[in-house]
Motif scaffolding. Structure first.
Motif, PDB file in Angstrom:
ATOM      1  N   LEU A   7      -5.280   5.216   1.300  1.00 38.69           N
ATOM      2  CA  LEU A   7      -4.280   4.285   0.794  1.00 38.69           C
ATOM      3  C   LEU A   7      -4.682   3.730  -0.562  1.00 38.69           C
ATOM      4  N   TYR A   8      -3.678   3.495  -1.400  1.00 38.86           N
ATOM      5  CA  TYR A   8      -3.872   2.882  -2.712  1.00 38.86           C
ATOM      6  C   TYR A   8      -2.922   1.693  -2.821  1.00 38.86           C
ATOM      7  N   HIS A   9      -3.260   0.783  -3.724  1.00 35.33           N
ATOM      8  CA  HIS A   9      -2.337  -0.305  -4.005  1.00 35.33           C
ATOM      9  C   HIS A   9      -1.106   0.237  -4.739  1.00 35.33           C
ATOM     10  N   THR A  10       0.067  -0.223  -4.337  1.00 37.40           N
ATOM     11  CA  THR A  10       1.303   0.240  -4.971  1.00 37.40           C
ATOM     12  C   THR A  10       1.355  -0.152  -6.446  1.00 37.40           C
ATOM     13  N   VAL A  32      -9.084   3.596 -10.850  1.00 35.77           N
ATOM     14  CA  VAL A  32      -8.264   3.285  -9.669  1.00 35.77           C
ATOM     15  C   VAL A  32      -8.918   3.932  -8.458  1.00 35.77           C
ATOM     16  N   TYR A  33      -9.169   3.151  -7.413  1.00 35.19           N
ATOM     17  CA  TYR A  33      -9.894   3.644  -6.242  1.00 35.19           C
ATOM     18  C   TYR A  33      -9.111   3.319  -4.972  1.00 35.19           C
ATOM     19  N   PRO A  34      -9.364   4.059  -3.871  1.00 33.62           N
ATOM     20  CA  PRO A  34      -8.685   3.764  -2.598  1.00 33.62           C
ATOM     21  C   PRO A  34      -9.038   2.372  -2.092  1.00 33.62           C
ATOM     22  N   ARG A  35      -8.141   1.807  -1.309  1.00 35.33           N
ATOM     23  CA  ARG A  35      -8.321   0.454  -0.781  1.00 35.33           C
ATOM     24  C   ARG A  35      -8.276   0.483   0.737  1.00 35.33           C
ATOM     25  N   TYR A  71       0.837  -1.194   0.000  1.00 37.91           N
ATOM     26  CA  TYR A  71       0.000   0.000   0.000  1.00 37.91           C
ATOM     27  C   TYR A  71       0.875   1.249   0.000  1.00 37.91           C
ATOM     28  N   ILE A  72       0.311   2.315  -0.538  1.00 39.41           N
ATOM     29  CA  ILE A  72       0.997   3.603  -0.589  1.00 39.41           C
ATOM     30  C   ILE A  72      -0.026   4.689  -0.294  1.00 39.41           C
TER      31      ILE A  72
END
Length: 628
Positions: free
Chosen positions: A62-65, A41-44, A15-16
């Protein structure tokens, strides 16, 4: 071997945060939000937030790296950076008043191309149809907007053109299946290439700008920017599948955005509805009614008569009848009726429709046409009526489509109280409350409506009241006759003058003989009689259910179930029980609401009948006085 440090592997590297993503992409927050919406692309939400945030307890986005790495290779990022460069250079030209150079820069304004993103997000055409629900709902909403600060008029015009093209495909292919009127708008469902597509057409209201910025139109406009490209591709593919010319050609008087139509919102909406009442040009130059293909039916017959195959055959037959539901019918819509949903429905199922040409454009015949079969009216009365047509309320069209048959029009006449409008989108086999009208539709044995049963119960109650009055009069007469008879009996000793208290010796002898005969019965006969009595059918006894004991047993069973649940599953068990209790409470409230409504209606009908009888009796008395 180097010892790995903390947060260098595992969930911390998956995560980033949004701030780190902005630094990595070198974009502003608005550009990053726009890029994420376009790319999907959406937050996770991580499973362990503290580990994902490298020990920080602060709540972060957070987003997936891997998603952020995926955005690094997107060509749109460079276009967004070109926007920054363009803004700086154009501001500089304005500051130094270099208008010649400014004009040259405006001609080279960078444009974002989203074609490759649509192909990337939807590899096949079926994938695009599956994601068409939100697209259509948002574009139908934006097609009704005027020019706002963040919504240019060109965007709303584009939404209007694309939605009209899609509706023309639905009308031409006759793929509409369900419709429902709600407070949000009109729900439509069409079956396209085997996929069910559902969207909402909002009610038409004059637009009123909001004082507070409760809705972020800028974010919604970014979604519209992507969905317009997607729907354009979809319409192109759908039109060519039916051999229709794309883009469709409309008459010159329709969908021409002049200054007058842009200023007048009513004429703007009228043009959109008028465009739906025209036939489209075909590329094969053959105008034929397209019929349902029976290729699959021949293949299904080889599989035998299983329940699934029989059900599919019945469904196919119902759909083929539904496609020509209004074929041969001509409708005329009064000016007070909302025309857009009715035009879509009537034309989708083979009917013809028109309206007053002096008020709205696009009508095909006048009200005086004798071939009109139905006139849709939404007012309590109408001055001039034709005998050759039925005057119905708009709900008749919607209910006919949902029940897939032409319903009787007597319940939908002018001034009649309409039956309940049932939603076709609910599951008929659900565990929750089902209204009695829906049960009557599902079960043919319950065809008798609730109103008829109420009328029968009222008539029975009235008959019982009349019988009770007659019974009281009869009892009074019998009581009087009994009193007279007892008085005569005491006076004369009986009706024939003989006192019944005196015993007759001959009667005593007969009684003795009968007792002797009864004693002479054989024991064998008695046994036979006893066996017959054992074998005979006897009436059962009513078993009263103790509700307290049942409730106590249910509570005890629930406690035993709770004890058997493992500690790690107790929260899930409590959640399931809470959901079950909520459903039971909702069902109980709906039943209570229905009982209260029925009781009030019943009381109102009784009161109305009593008043009508009083008025009739008063009128009869007045007439008798005048006759004397």
């Amino acid at each position: 071997m180097r010892r790995p440090k903390k947060y260098e592997s595992g969930e911390a590297t998956q995560y980033i945060s949004r701030r780190a993503a902005l630094r990595k992409l070198q974009l502003s927050l608005n550009d990053f939000r726009r890029l994420c919406i376009l790319k999907g692309v959406y937050p996770r939400e991580p499973k362990h937030r503290r580990r994902a945030q490298k020990g920080s307890s602060e709540i972060k986005v957070l987003y997936h790296t891997k998603d952020i790495r995926f955005l690094l290779h997107e060509s749109i990022v460079w276009t967004l950076r070109d926007y920054k460069i363009f803004a700086k250079k154009s501001n500089r030209d304005r500051a130094i008043k270099d208008f010649r150079n400014l004009k040259r820069r405006l001609a080279l304004f960078p444009e974002i191309k989203l074609d490759h993103i649509v192909k990337e997000r939807y590899p096949t055409f079926i994938d695009a149809l599956k994601d068409l629900d939100d697209c259509l709902t948002l574009l139908f909403l934006f097609s009704t907007f005027p020019s706002l600060h963040l919504i240019p008029r060109e965007q709303s015009n584009l939404c209007r053109r694309l939605t009209i093209e899609f509706l023309h495909y639905v009308i031409a292919s006759k793929s509409l299946r369900k419709v429902f009127i709600s407070i949000k708008g009109y729900y439509f469902q069409a079956e396209i290439k085997g996929q069910k597509v559902t969207w909402i057409v909002p009610h038409y209201y004059p637009f009123k700008p909001q004082s507070r910025q409760e809705v972020d139109f800028k974010v919604m406009s970014i979604f519209v920017e992507f969905y317009t490209i997607m729907l354009g591709f979809t319409n192109f593919r759908l039109f060519h599948g039916l051999n229709l010319a794309y883009p469709p050609q409309f008459p010159s008087s329709v969908l021409q955005d002049s200054e007058e139509s842009l200023k007048d919102e009513a004429s703007f909406v009228s043009d959109r509805i008028a465009a739906l009442n025209f036939e489209l040009l075909r590329t094969d130059k053959v105008q034929e009614d397209e019929e349902e293909l029976d290729i699959d039916m021949e293949l299904l017959e080889q599989d035998g008569d299983s329940k699934r195959i029989i059900k599919m055959k019945q469904e196919a037959q119902e759909v083929s009848r539904l496609r020509t539901l209004f074929k041969g019918l001509k409708f005329f819509i009064n000016r007070e009726v909302p025309r857009e949903p009715l035009v879509i429905l009537i034309r989708s199922f083979g009917g013809k429709v028109s309206w007053d040409s002096s008020i709205f454009a696009g009508s095909t015949y006048d009200e005086a046409d004798e071939t009109i079969t139905h006139q849709i009216v939404d007012r309590p009365s109408i001055s001039t009526q034709y005998i050759s047509r039925d005057y119905i309320q708009p709900q008749w069209v919607f209910d006919c489509v949902n029940q897939r048959q032409l319903l009787p029009t007597n319940k939908y006449f002018i001034g009649e109280t309409l039956p309940p409008h049932l939603s076709p989108f609910v599951d008929s086999k659900r565990d929750s409350y089902i209204p009695p009208e829906e049960k009557a539709l599902l079960d043919p044995s319950l065809i008798e409506t609730h109103a008829q049963s109420d009328d029968d119960s009222e008539d029975e109650a009235e008959k019982e009241e009349e019988e009770a009055v007659d019974q009281e009069l009869l009892d009074a007469q019998l009581q009087l006759a009994y009193q007279q008879e007892t008085a005569e009996y005491k006076k004369y000793g009986g009706p024939d003058g003989v006192n019944e208290d005196e015993e007759d010796p001959e009667d005593d002898d007969e009684d003795d003989d009968e007792e002797e005969e009864e004693e002479e019965l054989d024991e064998k006969t008695k046994r036979l009689q006893e066996e017959k009595q054992k074998m005979s059918v006897q009436s059962g006894k009513v078993h009263k259910v103790n509700k307290r004991q049942l409730h106590k047993a249910e509570v005890d069973e629930h406690r035993l179930q709770a004890r058997m649940v493992k500690p790690r599953h107790r929260n899930l068990f409590r959640k399931l029980i809470r959901e079950k209790q909520t459903k039971e409470k909702e069902e109980w409230l709906l039943r209570k609401k229905r009982r209260t409504h029925e009781a009030n209606e019943k009381e109102a009908r009784k009161t109305a009948k009593r008043e009508a009888r009083k008025e009739a009796a008063a009128a009869a008395a007045k007439a008798s006085k005048l006759g004397k």
